[in-house]
Motif scaffolding. Structure first.
Motif, PDB file in Angstrom:
ATOM      1  N   THR A  47      10.678   5.389  -5.770  1.00 14.41           N
ATOM      2  CA  THR A  47      10.067   5.688  -4.563  1.00 14.41           C
ATOM      3  C   THR A  47       8.910   4.631  -4.203  1.00 14.41           C
ATOM      4  O   THR A  47       8.689   4.635  -2.785  1.00 14.41           O
ATOM      5  N   LYS A  48       8.303   4.151  -4.943  1.00 17.42           N
ATOM      6  CA  LYS A  48       7.532   3.001  -4.697  1.00 17.42           C
ATOM      7  C   LYS A  48       8.123   1.843  -3.704  1.00 17.42           C
ATOM      8  O   LYS A  48       7.629   1.221  -2.733  1.00 17.42           O
ATOM      9  N   ARG A  71      13.058  16.499  -9.279  1.00 20.84           N
ATOM     10  CA  ARG A  71      11.995  15.753  -9.420  1.00 20.84           C
ATOM     11  C   ARG A  71      11.689  15.039  -8.236  1.00 20.84           C
ATOM     12  O   ARG A  71      10.353  14.551  -8.253  1.00 20.84           O
ATOM     13  N   PHE A  72      12.529  14.261  -7.813  1.00 20.28           N
ATOM     14  CA  PHE A  72      12.526  13.178  -6.652  1.00 20.28           C
ATOM     15  C   PHE A  72      12.425  13.694  -5.045  1.00 20.28           C
ATOM     16  O   PHE A  72      12.198  12.772  -4.557  1.00 20.28           O
ATOM     17  N   ALA A 117      12.480  20.234   0.702  1.00 17.85           N
ATOM     18  CA  ALA A 117      11.578  19.145   0.940  1.00 17.85           C
ATOM     19  C   ALA A 117      11.497  18.543   2.413  1.00 17.85           C
ATOM     20  O   ALA A 117      10.677  17.715   2.712  1.00 17.85           O
ATOM     21  N   SER A 137       8.812   3.302  -0.193  1.00 20.22           N
ATOM     22  CA  SER A 137       7.577   3.264   0.571  1.00 20.22           C
ATOM     23  C   SER A 137       7.347   1.926   1.249  1.00 20.22           C
ATOM     24  O   SER A 137       7.086   1.884   2.318  1.00 20.22           O
ATOM     25  N   ASP A 144      10.258   3.691 -10.531  1.00 18.88           N
ATOM     26  CA  ASP A 144       9.413   3.481  -9.590  1.00 18.88           C
ATOM     27  C   ASP A 144      10.063   3.421  -8.303  1.00 18.88           C
ATOM     28  O   ASP A 144       9.585   2.902  -7.273  1.00 18.88           O
ATOM     29  N   ALA A 151       7.876  11.821   0.823  1.00 21.58           N
ATOM     30  CA  ALA A 151       6.696  11.349   1.125  1.00 21.58           C
ATOM     31  C   ALA A 151       6.768   9.693   1.473  1.00 21.58           C
ATOM     32  O   ALA A 151       5.896   9.174   1.851  1.00 21.58           O
ATOM     33  N   ALA A 152       7.807   9.168   0.800  1.00 19.77           N
ATOM     34  CA  ALA A 152       8.049   7.758   0.566  1.00 19.77           C
ATOM     35  C   ALA A 152       8.691   7.168   2.084  1.00 19.77           C
ATOM     36  O   ALA A 152       8.517   6.023   2.257  1.00 19.77           O
ATOM     37  N   GLU A 157      10.678  15.625  -3.147  1.00 23.67           N
ATOM     38  CA  GLU A 157       9.420  15.571  -2.334  1.00 23.67           C
ATOM     39  C   GLU A 157       8.889  14.226  -2.281  1.00 23.67           C
ATOM     40  O   GLU A 157       8.440  13.670  -1.481  1.00 23.67           O
ATOM     41  N   PRO A 158       8.754  13.354  -3.421  1.00 26.83           N
ATOM     42  CA  PRO A 158       8.330  12.024  -3.507  1.00 26.83           C
ATOM     43  C   PRO A 158       9.179  11.123  -2.618  1.00 26.83           C
ATOM     44  O   PRO A 158       8.490  10.260  -1.916  1.00 26.83           O
ATOM     45  N   LEU A 159      10.400  11.276  -2.526  1.00 24.29           N
ATOM     46  CA  LEU A 159      11.132  10.470  -1.526  1.00 24.29           C
ATOM     47  C   LEU A 159      10.846  10.700  -0.267  1.00 24.29           C
ATOM     48  O   LEU A 159      10.804   9.794   0.712  1.00 24.29           O
TER      49      LEU A 159
END
Length: 333
Positions: A86-87, A112-113, A159, A90, A84, A119-120, A115-117
């Protein structure tokens, strides 16, 4: 990014340096075994119950931000191995005063990470890439993951993460013959390349074949018509040069041959809450006992200033190359 603090304090060490940059380790574990970092077969990792929780990390970074901290870089080990993460990114992204959130990675998990990074709130990443030759790469990192790393690198570019910096530790007889190829690759794809001198951190780092970067710098400057630049490219220690059109940058990080201690603006927090004041010294301050012992925000603020007060003037890598026994992954990137 978090709101600015117009009346924020300033963290200044006894040597007059303003400290605004925290390199924050979220794990000392890594899925690679780079020859200058973690020894093969090493088992002495920190116990998970000693890791700072995300609540503790957020509280501590917020305390640093109250004192003037602006930049946070998530490091490890390999930070993307922390569940978690990326949480956490954020949460840190939203803290008042934090204006720059970045991450260092070996890129094995980036597909894997990426785009989430983004976004965070992670805007910049550094990727460790010591060779473009699959055989040499596997020799350095201990695993056959070159294609995985390259896929991750371009996933981050897709990304929208920018800038992406490539870190190459230059080692004599290992990858020093690839300097020009790496420069061409990075300039072609819009990555910022930084060459790094190997540091004598722990047994592995002390065995690395250090190359003074002056040996390669003049050839690179001539080949690519580089010009010195004072552009601010992330607050780190690199001295940058750029192409004539300003679109390509190459940096040199020289902790051994031309140390940058006089302008050091950073400290490092290990996964267990130990603040290391210098890579090349043992000066440290333990924050975990405070966080788990009922410390108030005022207590944390005071402790931060107490810690900064012991930051040494410089490292002793040249004078005492066997001094630092901890590995880079134990300190935190």
């Amino acid at each position: 990014m978090g709101n600015s603090l117009p009346h924020a304090n300033v963290l200044q060490d006894p040597h007059g340096r303003i400290l605004d940059y925290l390199r924050l380790s979220v794990t000392d574990r890594c899925d690679l075994r780079c020859s200058y970092c973690i020894p093969k077969g090493f088992k002495g990792f920190e116990e998970p119950e000693h890791w700072l929780t995300f609540d503790e990390v957020e509280r501590l970074v917020a305390a640093f931000a109250r004192q003037g901290l602006k930049r946070v870089r998530l490091t490890g080990g390999e930070p993307l191995l922390r569940r978690d993460v990326t949480k956490l990114a954020s949460r840190l992204h939203q803290l008042p005063g934090i204006t720059d959130l970045s991450l260092s990675t070996n890129a094995t998990q980036l597909v894997r990470f990426a785009e989430p990074l983004a976004a965070a709130g992670v805007r910049r990443i550094n990727v460790s890439l010591d060779s473009l030759d699959k055989g040499c790469f596997e020799h350095v990192v201990g695993r056959n993951v070159f294609d995985q790393v390259m896929d991750g690198l371009f996933a981050a570019k897709a990304a929208g993460i920018s800038p992406i910096k490539i870190n190459m530790v230059v080692m004599r007889g290992v990858n020093d013959h690839e300097v020009m190829q790496m420069a061409e690759f990075c300039l072609e794809h819009g990555f910022i390349l930084r060459f790094i001198e190997a540091m004598p951190m722990g047994e592995t780092g002390q065995k690395a074949s250090y190359v003074p970067l002056q040996e390669i710098q003049s050839n690179l400057i001539s080949t690519f018509s580089l010009q010195p630049t004072v552009a601010e490219l992330g607050g780190g220690p690199a001295r940058y040069w750029e192409t004539a059109d300003g679109k390509g940058q190459i940096g040199f990080i020289t902790p051994m041959s031309q140390h940058f201690c006089a302008t050091c603006n950073r400290v490092r927090m290990s996964v267990d809450g130990t603040l290391y004041l210098c890579l090349g010294q043992e000066h440290k301050f333990e924050f975990r006992p405070l966080l788990r012992g009922g410390a108030t925000d005022d207590d944390l603020d005071a402790a931060i200033h107490e810690a900064i007060a012991i930051k040494p003037a410089k490292h002793d890598f040249l004078e005492a190359p066997k001094k630092i026994l901890r590995f880079m992954s134990q300190t935190g990137g």
